[in-house]
Each structure stands twice: as C-alpha cells, then as structure tokens.
Scaffold this motif. Structure first.
Motif, PDB file in Angstrom:
ATOM      1  N   ALA A 224      57.869   0.242 -17.119  1.00 48.71           N
ATOM      2  CA  ALA A 224      57.987  -0.721 -18.224  1.00 48.71           C
ATOM      3  C   ALA A 224      58.187   0.043 -19.522  1.00 48.71           C
ATOM      4  CB  ALA A 224      56.744  -1.604 -18.304  1.00 48.71           C
ATOM      5  N   ASP A 225      58.905  -0.550 -20.466  1.00 42.73           N
ATOM      6  CA  ASP A 225      59.154   0.081 -21.761  1.00 42.73           C
ATOM      7  C   ASP A 225      57.890   0.136 -22.614  1.00 42.73           C
ATOM      8  OD1 ASP A 225      61.852   0.698 -21.418  1.00 42.73           O
ATOM      9  OD2 ASP A 225      62.475  -1.308 -21.998  1.00 42.73           O
ATOM     10  N   GLN A 226      57.025  -0.861 -22.461  1.00 41.66           N
ATOM     11  CA  GLN A 226      55.807  -0.947 -23.259  1.00 41.66           C
ATOM     12  C   GLN A 226      54.613  -1.172 -22.329  1.00 41.66           C
ATOM     13  OE1 GLN A 226      56.647  -4.141 -25.975  1.00 41.66           O
ATOM     14  NE2 GLN A 226      57.878  -2.845 -27.325  1.00 41.66           N
ATOM     15  N   GLN A 227      53.408  -0.980 -22.863  1.00 39.94           N
ATOM     16  CA  GLN A 227      52.211  -1.177 -22.060  1.00 39.94           C
ATOM     17  C   GLN A 227      52.218  -2.585 -21.466  1.00 39.94           C
ATOM     18  OE1 GLN A 227      48.433  -1.296 -24.156  1.00 39.94           O
ATOM     19  NE2 GLN A 227      47.380  -0.300 -22.434  1.00 39.94           N
ATOM     20  N   PRO A 228      52.254  -2.716 -20.136  1.00 39.41           N
ATOM     21  CA  PRO A 228      52.435  -4.026 -19.515  1.00 39.41           C
ATOM     22  C   PRO A 228      51.168  -4.878 -19.465  1.00 39.41           C
ATOM     23  CG  PRO A 228      52.391  -2.329 -17.844  1.00 39.41           C
ATOM     24  CD  PRO A 228      52.326  -1.625 -19.157  1.00 39.41           C
ATOM     25  N   CYS A 229      49.994  -4.246 -19.554  1.00 40.11           N
ATOM     26  CA  CYS A 229      48.728  -4.979 -19.575  1.00 40.11           C
ATOM     27  C   CYS A 229      47.680  -4.097 -20.232  1.00 40.11           C
ATOM     28  CB  CYS A 229      48.300  -5.417 -18.173  1.00 40.11           C
ATOM     29  SG  CYS A 229      47.957  -4.040 -17.053  1.00 40.11           S
ATOM     30  N   SER A 230      46.566  -4.686 -20.629  1.00 35.57           N
ATOM     31  CA  SER A 230      45.587  -3.954 -21.430  1.00 35.57           C
ATOM     32  C   SER A 230      44.954  -2.788 -20.685  1.00 35.57           C
ATOM     33  CB  SER A 230      44.498  -4.919 -21.915  1.00 35.57           C
ATOM     34  OG  SER A 230      43.814  -5.499 -20.804  1.00 35.57           O
ATOM     35  N   THR A 231      44.915  -2.850 -19.358  1.00 35.27           N
ATOM     36  CA  THR A 231      44.286  -1.766 -18.574  1.00 35.27           C
ATOM     37  C   THR A 231      45.280  -0.701 -18.119  1.00 35.27           C
ATOM     38  OG1 THR A 231      44.550  -3.021 -16.520  1.00 35.27           O
ATOM     39  CG2 THR A 231      42.477  -3.309 -17.745  1.00 35.27           C
ATOM     40  N   ALA A 232      46.553  -0.893 -18.399  1.00 35.22           N
ATOM     41  CA  ALA A 232      47.578   0.055 -17.952  1.00 35.22           C
ATOM     42  C   ALA A 232      47.524   1.332 -18.787  1.00 35.22           C
ATOM     43  CB  ALA A 232      48.961  -0.567 -18.040  1.00 35.22           C
ATOM     44  N   ARG A 233      47.708   2.459 -18.120  1.00 32.70           N
ATOM     45  CA  ARG A 233      47.739   3.753 -18.778  1.00 32.70           C
ATOM     46  C   ARG A 233      48.978   4.522 -18.324  1.00 32.70           C
ATOM     47  NH1 ARG A 233      44.746   1.241 -21.182  1.00 32.70           N
ATOM     48  NH2 ARG A 233      42.520   1.604 -21.640  1.00 32.70           N
ATOM     49  N   LEU A 234      49.554   5.274 -19.249  1.00 33.10           N
ATOM     50  CA  LEU A 234      50.691   6.105 -18.872  1.00 33.10           C
ATOM     51  C   LEU A 234      50.263   7.070 -17.778  1.00 33.10           C
ATOM     52  CD1 LEU A 234      52.320   6.886 -22.335  1.00 33.10           C
ATOM     53  CD2 LEU A 234      53.339   5.562 -20.479  1.00 33.10           C
ATOM     54  N   SER A 235      51.153   7.291 -16.806  1.00 29.71           N
ATOM     55  CA  SER A 235      50.820   8.093 -15.634  1.00 29.71           C
ATOM     56  C   SER A 235      51.944   9.074 -15.348  1.00 29.71           C
ATOM     57  CB  SER A 235      50.601   7.172 -14.430  1.00 29.71           C
ATOM     58  OG  SER A 235      50.191   7.892 -13.308  1.00 29.71           O
ATOM     59  N   GLU A 236      51.590  10.298 -14.971  1.00 31.33           N
ATOM     60  CA  GLU A 236      52.594  11.312 -14.663  1.00 31.33           C
ATOM     61  C   GLU A 236      53.430  10.867 -13.456  1.00 31.33           C
ATOM     62  OE1 GLU A 236      54.789  14.820 -15.067  1.00 31.33           O
ATOM     63  OE2 GLU A 236      53.340  13.869 -16.419  1.00 31.33           O
ATOM     64  N   PRO A 237      54.762  10.719 -13.629  1.00 26.04           N
ATOM     65  CA  PRO A 237      55.579  10.239 -12.520  1.00 26.04           C
ATOM     66  C   PRO A 237      55.949  11.347 -11.548  1.00 26.04           C
ATOM     67  CG  PRO A 237      56.948  10.587 -14.449  1.00 26.04           C
ATOM     68  CD  PRO A 237      55.534  10.908 -14.866  1.00 26.04           C
ATOM     69  N   SER A 238      56.149  10.963 -10.308  1.00 26.85           N
ATOM     70  CA  SER A 238      56.852  11.840  -9.375  1.00 26.85           C
ATOM     71  C   SER A 238      58.338  11.767  -9.720  1.00 26.85           C
ATOM     72  CB  SER A 238      56.631  11.390  -7.935  1.00 26.85           C
ATOM     73  OG  SER A 238      57.261  10.125  -7.717  1.00 26.85           O
ATOM     74  N   LEU A 239      59.126  12.673  -9.159  1.00 30.99           N
ATOM     75  CA  LEU A 239      60.551  12.645  -9.444  1.00 30.99           C
ATOM     76  C   LEU A 239      61.181  11.352  -8.922  1.00 30.99           C
ATOM     77  CD1 LEU A 239      62.984  14.093 -10.633  1.00 30.99           C
ATOM     78  CD2 LEU A 239      63.308  15.234  -8.433  1.00 30.99           C
ATOM     79  N   GLU A 240      60.732  10.897  -7.757  1.00 24.64           N
ATOM     80  CA  GLU A 240      61.254   9.658  -7.202  1.00 24.64           C
ATOM     81  C   GLU A 240      60.938   8.482  -8.123  1.00 24.64           C
ATOM     82  OE1 GLU A 240      61.564   7.797  -2.786  1.00 24.64           O
ATOM     83  OE2 GLU A 240      59.568   8.410  -3.429  1.00 24.64           O
TER      84      GLU A 240
END
Length: 295
Positions: free
Chosen positions: A257-273
């Motif tokens: 998502a471009d922006q925080q999708p919900c109050s409990t969501a946190r940015l997370s390190e992605p895998s390449l996939e």
C-alpha cells in the motif's frame, strides 16, 4: 560485452519482444517474467537460434546476427527441458558432446565432472540420475567449450530444496568471470546470486536494476499487521495482500500500500518477491509510479 540494441521479435501480428535494449557485462543476470513475457524469445535471439525482426545484438563489438558463429563458439546453453541419452554414462555423455563441440582435452571433462560434483558418478548411466544431477550434467556440457556467455532456462524447475541451493551456488560461482543469464519466474532462484534483474512484461523491458535498488523502491510500500478475522475481511479489499497466515485468533498479514493501511500496520522489510509484487501493484495503480516505466 553483450549489447542488445532496440531488438524486436515479431510472430505475425504479435510482438514477442518489443524494442528491448540492454548492456550486459560478466556476472549473473536474472531474467524475470511470467510465461509469455518474451524471455524465451529473447534468449533464443541471444543464442542465435532465431533472428530479430529488427534491432542488433553485439558481442564485444561484433554483430552476432550477421555472424552467428561468433556467438556460438563462445556460448553455453542449458534449455529448460534438457534430455540425456539413457544408455550413456555421464562421462560418455560429456565425451560425446565434447566431440561435437571440437573439445579434445580429456582433462577438461574430468575437471567439469568435479566442478559439478559428478566425478564419483562418472561411470553411472545418466538415465538413473536425479533431476538435480541431470541439471548439473547439463551445466557441465554447457561449459565444455569454456563459454563467455552461459544461458540457462528455468534451471531449478523440479529440483528438491538441497539440489536447488547447490545449483544456485554453482551458477553464482560461474558468474564471477562469465556472463550468466538465468531465465526464471521463481524469484528466489536469483535473489541471492544476480547482480542485476531484467524484468519483462508483454515483450517489454520494464526494469533493469540491482536487487538492492528494487528493494529500496519497495520499502515504503510493504506493511505487516496482525488483525482479527473481521478486521482482515474489511481491509483485504482495500489493499494488495502479499501474504496472510492464521495464527490462533489473529491473522498475520503482509500487504502492499502507498500509505499506512490501518493503525496497527508497520513498515516491514520486503523479500525480493514481495518487492517485485509491490512495485507491480503500484504500477497498475499509477502507471507513472514505482518503476517509472510504461507497462
């Protein structure tokens, strides 16, 4: 080393490859795309198995479309469906292909058997080999002429996890000094060995970047959260779900998502996939976003 300039491949009205340009040096290139993206058509042109409808391909300044033997002498090729002669041992199989390629050094065959860890099985019939052993035998035959360019198509299809790891490591080491082009739709095959990724869609090159660059692009778009089932159902239609997993009374969710999708969501390190999927979704939502290239 290898220069692909404005290459187009047409089959009737269909453009299998559409105005593609690449400049490639020694190392491992991951060629990624869904079935029908144009990967096989591009590899066949590089391998001089077919000619471009337009455009040029150069190897060290030499036009290989006009002079295909220049590439064939320096090429190793492992197709997706690599067959073996059932009645031949691994040693006999390599001796046969060495004769076809004009390689007259028996010591080289022995060195290649050792390189692909098949020396203990040299006199065993290739028909009895596992899928991974056959793939390693295929790499050995592709390396017989000490090629400068090695092309492998879907190299780990059907391999068990241990064989897949061993095969990826072998390709990575070959890429220290040679150009290795690995065509795959399994992102994990190239995640830890490719210096660059060439991503194709509908015949076009939509990205040519290092894995680190693609991960950096995707980091602001990949989120994780743990939600109650009802909250998950309410949210799933508003975001692009990458992964979900039931954990007791909660659902662990990874999403783009471009922006925080919900109050409990946190940015997370992605895998390449995940990074590739997140950027693909961003491009669908806004063609000028994410990769910055036309679909």
């Amino acid at each position: 080393m290898l220069s692909i300039q404005n290459v187009v491949k047409r089959y009737g009205a269909l453009k299998a490859v559409d105005d593609l340009s690449l400049e490639l040096k020694p190392g491992v290139l991951g060629l990624i795309g869904h079935n029908g993206a144009g990967k096989s058509s591009l590899m066949q042109m590089i391998a001089t198995l077919s000619k471009p409808s337009s455009g040029r391909i150069w190897l060290d300044g030499q036009d290989i479309v006009a002079k295909p033997d220049l590439m064939r002498r320096r090429l190793g090729y492992l197709p997706q469906d690599f067959g073996v002669y059932a009645q031949l041992s691994a040693l006999e199989f390599l001796q046969y292909f060495a004769a076809l390629k004009g390689v007259r050094d028996p010591a080289r065959i022995q060195r290649l058997l050792e390189l692909v860890n098949l020396a203990p099985h040299a006199k065993r019939q290739a028909a009895s080999f596992s899928g991974g052993m056959r793939q390693r035998l295929g790499i050995a035959q592709a390396l017989l002429n000490d090629p400068d360019v090695l092309i492998v198509d879907e190299p780990t299809a059907g391999l068990d996890p241990e064989e897949r790891l061993r095969f990826r490591q072998l390709l990575s080491e070959i890429g220290f000094s040679k150009l290795v082009i690995v065509s795959t739709h399994i992102v994990s095959d190239v995640e830890n060995m490719a210096g660059h990724l060439a991503i194709m869609r509908q015949g076009r090159l939509i990205a040519f970047e290092s894995p680190a660059e693609l991960l950096e692009r995707a980091r602001p778009r990949v989120w994780s959260a743990e939600l109650a089932p009802g909250d998950y159902e309410a949210l799933r239609g508003q975001v692009h779900v990458l992964q979900s997993q039931r954990l007791g009374e909660q659902i662990r969710l990874r999403m783009a998502a471009d922006q925080q999708p919900c109050s409990t969501a946190r940015l997370s390190e992605p895998s390449l996939e995940e990074a590739l999927m997140a950027l693909r979704y961003a491009q669908q939502d806004s063609p000028a976003a994410a990769l910055g290239l036309a679909a």
